[in-house]
Design a protein around this motif. Structure first.
Motif, PDB file in Angstrom:
ATOM      1  N   GLY A 250      34.968  10.116  -3.861  1.00 41.85           N
ATOM      2  CA  GLY A 250      34.819   9.208  -2.729  1.00 41.85           C
ATOM      3  C   GLY A 250      33.554   8.371  -2.751  1.00 41.85           C
ATOM      4  N   SER A 251      32.761   8.479  -3.825  1.00 44.51           N
ATOM      5  CA  SER A 251      31.514   7.706  -3.873  1.00 44.51           C
ATOM      6  C   SER A 251      31.787   6.207  -3.924  1.00 44.51           C
ATOM      7  N   ASN A 252      32.829   5.816  -4.650  1.00 42.91           N
ATOM      8  CA  ASN A 252      33.164   4.389  -4.722  1.00 42.91           C
ATOM      9  C   ASN A 252      33.636   3.856  -3.364  1.00 42.91           C
ATOM     10  N   ILE A 253      34.337   4.687  -2.613  1.00 38.81           N
ATOM     11  CA  ILE A 253      34.788   4.270  -1.279  1.00 38.81           C
ATOM     12  C   ILE A 253      33.599   4.096  -0.349  1.00 38.81           C
ATOM     13  N   LEU A 254      32.660   5.048  -0.434  1.00 44.10           N
ATOM     14  CA  LEU A 254      31.462   4.931   0.399  1.00 44.10           C
ATOM     15  C   LEU A 254      30.654   3.687   0.053  1.00 44.10           C
ATOM     16  N   PHE A 255      30.557   3.397  -1.248  1.00 44.51           N
ATOM     17  CA  PHE A 255      29.803   2.204  -1.631  1.00 44.51           C
ATOM     18  C   PHE A 255      30.530   0.936  -1.183  1.00 44.51           C
ATOM     19  N   ALA A 256      31.857   0.965  -1.207  1.00 41.90           N
ATOM     20  CA  ALA A 256      32.624  -0.177  -0.708  1.00 41.90           C
ATOM     21  C   ALA A 256      32.363  -0.388   0.784  1.00 41.90           C
ATOM     22  N   LEU A 257      32.209   0.707   1.527  1.00 43.64           N
ATOM     23  CA  LEU A 257      31.876   0.583   2.949  1.00 43.64           C
ATOM     24  C   LEU A 257      30.469   0.009   3.144  1.00 43.64           C
ATOM     25  N   VAL A 258      29.562   0.353   2.228  1.00 46.15           N
ATOM     26  CA  VAL A 258      28.218  -0.226   2.297  1.00 46.15           C
ATOM     27  C   VAL A 258      28.291  -1.743   2.094  1.00 46.15           C
ATOM     28  N   ILE A 259      29.069  -2.164   1.114  1.00 45.69           N
ATOM     29  CA  ILE A 259      29.241  -3.601   0.877  1.00 45.69           C
ATOM     30  C   ILE A 259      29.910  -4.254   2.077  1.00 45.69           C
TER      31      ILE A 259
END
Length: 340
Positions: free
Chosen positions: A133-142
């Motif tokens: 889920g790290s990529n999903i979290l980073f997408a939320l940051v963006i």
């Protein structure tokens, strides 16, 4: 016979050499004209863009040093006939300038330091630690960069109007949270948790920078017995100076100019960005009171001159700061790979 052939060859060689010299000279002349044309075009563009950017500041400086009578003299355009500092003195007294600038400086520096530290830590985590889920979290940051802050205005306001940390505060306060509106705590909490002004962009900058740092440095530190936190504080942060400078300057300037969050969290905040919004009304009220005008009618040209001076005073600290750090800022932008 042999001499005639030799003479003929020399004539042919001379004609050929002359032809190539002409072609070379023509090509050199074309390249020189091309190079000079590009230099002229580039110079015109740079001068034109610089004028467009600097013209408002030059105009404000010119108006700020004029006397009241110079505003009505059609022969005066940029250079005042009578230089004066009365406009600065009047505006500083009306706005309580030094106190307001000090408050703005403290608020901007505090949020700058907390935002830089929290965003550096989050950016390092996204750059080096991979989990489900790290990529999903980073997408939320963006996504926080793209979503306008107005869309989360209501929940943000309610959160700090009745602030409660996982219901723990309510256990000791009859089920009620703490009202943090009207204080600087919303800025502190937002900055510490990486949810401050433009924090998503800062996390992205740190992540991209840390991804470019060779992993061999961290592996060598791990072999020597260093932990993750020690690697971050003693190795990664000292090497991230370009990114740190970029984030600190952006964070400071954006907080200095912020009106939206400052007005939402603090009523009538004594900071430069908020005070500047009411500078015109404040100066007009003072001018009307001094003139003894019950209707509040004042000279619009003189009022415009004073408001212009207040705008110049609001950006003056930023200009002074940029004069000292512009070289480091340009180098940091180049090294972090930020492109416009």
């Amino acid at each position: 016979m042999q001499s005639a052939i030799t003479e003929k060859k020399e004539q042919i060689q001379e004609v050929t050499t002359t032809k190539w010299d002409r072609i070379r000279q023509h090509f050199f002349s074309f390249e020189m004209v091309k190079s000079m044309t590009w230099v002229i075009v580039r110079s015109v563009l740079i001068i034109g863009l610089s004028f467009v950017i600097l013209y408002p500041i030059i105009l404000k400086v010119s108006i700020a040093f004029k006397q009241k009578l110079d505003m009505y003299d059609p022969t005066i355009v940029y250079i005042p006939r009578n230089f004066t500092l009365e406009n600065f003195k009047y505006v500083m007294e009306t706005m309580n300038y030094f106190k307001v600038v000090w408050n703005s400086f403290l608020l901007s520096c505090g949020t700058m330091l907390l935002t830089t530290l929290s965003c550096a830590l989050v950016g390092y985590g996204f750059a080096r630690f991979k989990f489900r889920g790290s990529n999903i979290l980073f997408a939320l940051v963006i996504l926080t960069i793209l979503v306008p802050p107005q869309t989360i205005m209501v929940p943000t306001y309610l959160q700090y109007r009745n602030f409660d940390l996982f219901g723990l505060i309510g256990l000791f306060n009859d089920g009620n949270g703490i009202k943090l509106l009207g204080t600087y705590w919303p800025f502190v909490i937002s900055s510490m948790t990486g949810m401050g002004l433009k924090a998503g962009l800062f996390i992205f900058i740190f992540r991209q920078f840390f991804k470019g740092v060779p992993r061999e440095i961290e592996e060598a530190a791990l072999v020597d017995g260093a932990g993750v936190f020690k690697i971050f504080t003693t190795i990664m942060l000292p090497n991230a100076v370009p990114a740190i400078i970029t984030v600190m300057l952006f964070s400071f300037v954006w907080q200095w100019n912020d009106i939206y969050f400052t007005s939402m969290f603090i009523d009538n905040a004594k900071v430069i960005s908020v005070q500047l919004q009411t500078a015109g009304a404040t100066i007009a009220h003072k001018l009307g009171t001094e003139a003894g005008s019950s209707s509040g009618t004042v000279d619009p040209f003189y009022l415009s001159m004073l408001v212009n001076t207040s705008v110049l005073l609001s950006i003056l600290p930023l200009i002074i700061m940029y004069m000292f750090v512009q070289r480091h800022f340009v180098e940091s932008v180049e090294r972090t790979g930020i492109v416009g």
